[in-house]
Design an enzyme around this catalytic site. Structure first.
Site, PDB file in Angstrom:
ATOM      1  N   ASP A   1      -3.979  -0.479   3.963  1.00 34.41           N
ATOM      2  CA  ASP A   1      -3.000  -0.832   2.935  1.00 34.41           C
ATOM      3  C   ASP A   1      -1.581  -0.894   3.501  1.00 34.41           C
ATOM      4  O   ASP A   1      -0.690  -1.469   2.890  1.00 34.41           O
ATOM      5  CB  ASP A   1      -3.056   0.168   1.767  1.00 34.41           C
TER       6      ASP A   1
ATOM      7  N   TYR B   1       2.175   0.794  13.014  1.00 35.64           N
ATOM      8  CA  TYR B   1       0.762   0.841  12.644  1.00 35.64           C
ATOM      9  C   TYR B   1       0.405  -0.355  11.762  1.00 35.64           C
ATOM     10  O   TYR B   1      -0.557  -1.079  12.020  1.00 35.64           O
ATOM     11  CB  TYR B   1       0.463   2.154  11.924  1.00 35.64           C
TER      12      TYR B   1
END
Length: 307
Positions: A111, A133
Site C-alpha cells: 500500500d 520502500y
C-alpha cells in the site's frame, strides 16, 4: 500436476502461503529460501539470475509466487540499492525466467505505493510513494509488467501472523514495549496515533492467494493489479491497546498525535479489495481473534515482566 513455486517461503508471508498451498490436494508446492533452507525449502538467491533461470527450468512451475522482498522502510531508506536488488531487479529476473516456461507470476507489492492522502485506493489510482520502500515496490510492479504479460501484482498493507520472532511484523514488534511498560517505574510506551493502518492476517492473505492460483489453474488467470486488505482501521496505539488486552496486561501506552518516524510514511493507504471480492476470493479474520492466535502460537515467548 499443478506446480507452484513459492519464492521467499521462509518469511512471514511465504510460510503462510506454503502452509495454505500444501493443504491443497493434487498440487505440487516448491518453496525456496535464501538462508533458512530447512523444511524442504530449496536454497535460492533471487539476486543470482543464472540460479533463478536454472531453478525455473528445472522445476517448470505453472505459477510462481514472489513473497521475498526487502520490506523494512528504514532499511530501504538507508540502502536503496540493496532494496532495489530484491524489490525490482529480482522481480524482473524471475518474471523473465517464468516467461520462458509459460508460468504465471504473482508478485507481492504494498500500500506504500500511495501517499496516503486520498483513501481508499483503487487498483487504477495513480501511485505516489513517499519513501524509498514505496518507490522500490512501484518499480517492481513496473518491472513485472515490462517482463511478462502473464503476471499479477497483489498489493497488501501491514501484515501480521505467526512469527518466529516479534520483529517479523510491525504489529508483533510492539509486544516487548507493551510488556515492558507494565513494569514498576517504567515510562509509558509511546505509540503512533497519527497514521491509520489496516493490519492484515497472513493466513487470510495466503487463502486469497490460493484463490487466485485456483483461478489460474481453471484457466481464468488474473492479470494486472489486485489488492487485498483487512477492513479494521486502527493506529499503532490502538493495535498496541488490543494486544495488551489480549495479553491481559494493564499496559501504560502514550499516544503520539504526530508522526515521529525518521522515514516518511503515508497517513492512510486503505486499499480497495473489490476486484478479488467480486470473484469471491478472500476472507478476513477479526483482528482480536487473529492476534490472540498469534500470541498463543508464536515460537518466541512473550517477554516476562521484570521483577
Amino acid at each position: 500436476m499443478f506446480t507452484v513455486a513459492v519464492i521467499g517461503a521462509s518469511g512471514l508471508l511465504g510460510r503462510a502461503v506454503t502452509r495454505e498451498l500444501d493443504a491443497r490436494a493434487g498440487w505440487r508446492v516448491v518453496p525456496t529460501a535464501h538462508r533458512r533452507t530447512q523444511a524442504r525449502r530449496t536454497a535460492l538467491d533471487i539476486r543470482d539470475s543464472a540460479a533463478v533461470a536454472s531453478f525455473v527450468d528445472r522445476v517448470r512451475p505453472d505459477a510462481i509466487v514472489i513473497a521475498a522482498a526487502e520490506r523494512r522502510p528504514d532499511i530501504c531508506e538507508r540502502d536503496p540499492q540493496a532494496a532495489r536488488a530484491l524489490n525490482v531487479d529480482a522481480v524482473r529476473t524471475i518474471a523473465s525466467a517464468a516467461r520462458q516456461c509459460g508460468a504465471w507470476v504473482l508478485s507481492i507489492s504494498t500500500d506504500y505505493v500511495f501517499n496516503g492522502s486520498a483513501p481508499p485506493y483503487r487498483i487504477d489510482d495513480s501511485p505516489a510513494p513517499l519513501n524509498a520502500y514505496g518507490h522500490s515496490k512501484l518499480e517492481g510492479e513496473r518491472a513485472l509488467a515490462e517482463s511478462t504479460d502473464f503476471g499479477c501484482v497483489l498489493r497488501l498493507p501491514l501484515l501480521y501472523g505467526p512469527v518466529v520472532d516479534w520483529s517479523e511484523s510491525a504489529v508483533t514488534s510492539l509486544v516487548p514495549a507493551i510488556v515492558a511498560s507494565k513494569a514498576p517505574g517504567a515510562s509509558p510506551a509511546p505509540m503512533d496515533a497519527w497514521a491509520t493502518r489496516y493490519p492484515t492476517y497472513t493466513p487470510d492473505v495466503a487463502y486469497a492467494i490460493r484463490g487466485m492460483l485456483e483461478q489460474h489453474a481453471d484457466g481464468k488467470t488474473i492479470r494486472g493489479i489486485a489488492q487485498w486488505s483487512g477492513d479494521e482501521p486502527m493506529t499503532k496505539f490502538e493495535i498496541a491497546s488490543r494486544i495488551a488486552r489480549a495479553l491481559c496486561i494493564d499496559a501504560r501506552l502514550e499516544p503520539q498525535a504526530a508522526s515521529v518516524e525518521a522515514t516518511p510514511r503515508p497517513r492512510d493507504c486503505h486499499l480497495d479489495s473489490s476486484r478479488l471480492e467480486a470473484l469471491g476470493i478472500g476472507r478476513r479474520t477479526p483482528f482480536d481473534v487473529a492476534i490472540a492466535d498469534v500470541l498463543a502460537g508464536s515460537l518466541e515467548p512473550v517477554p516476562a515482566l521484570p521483577r
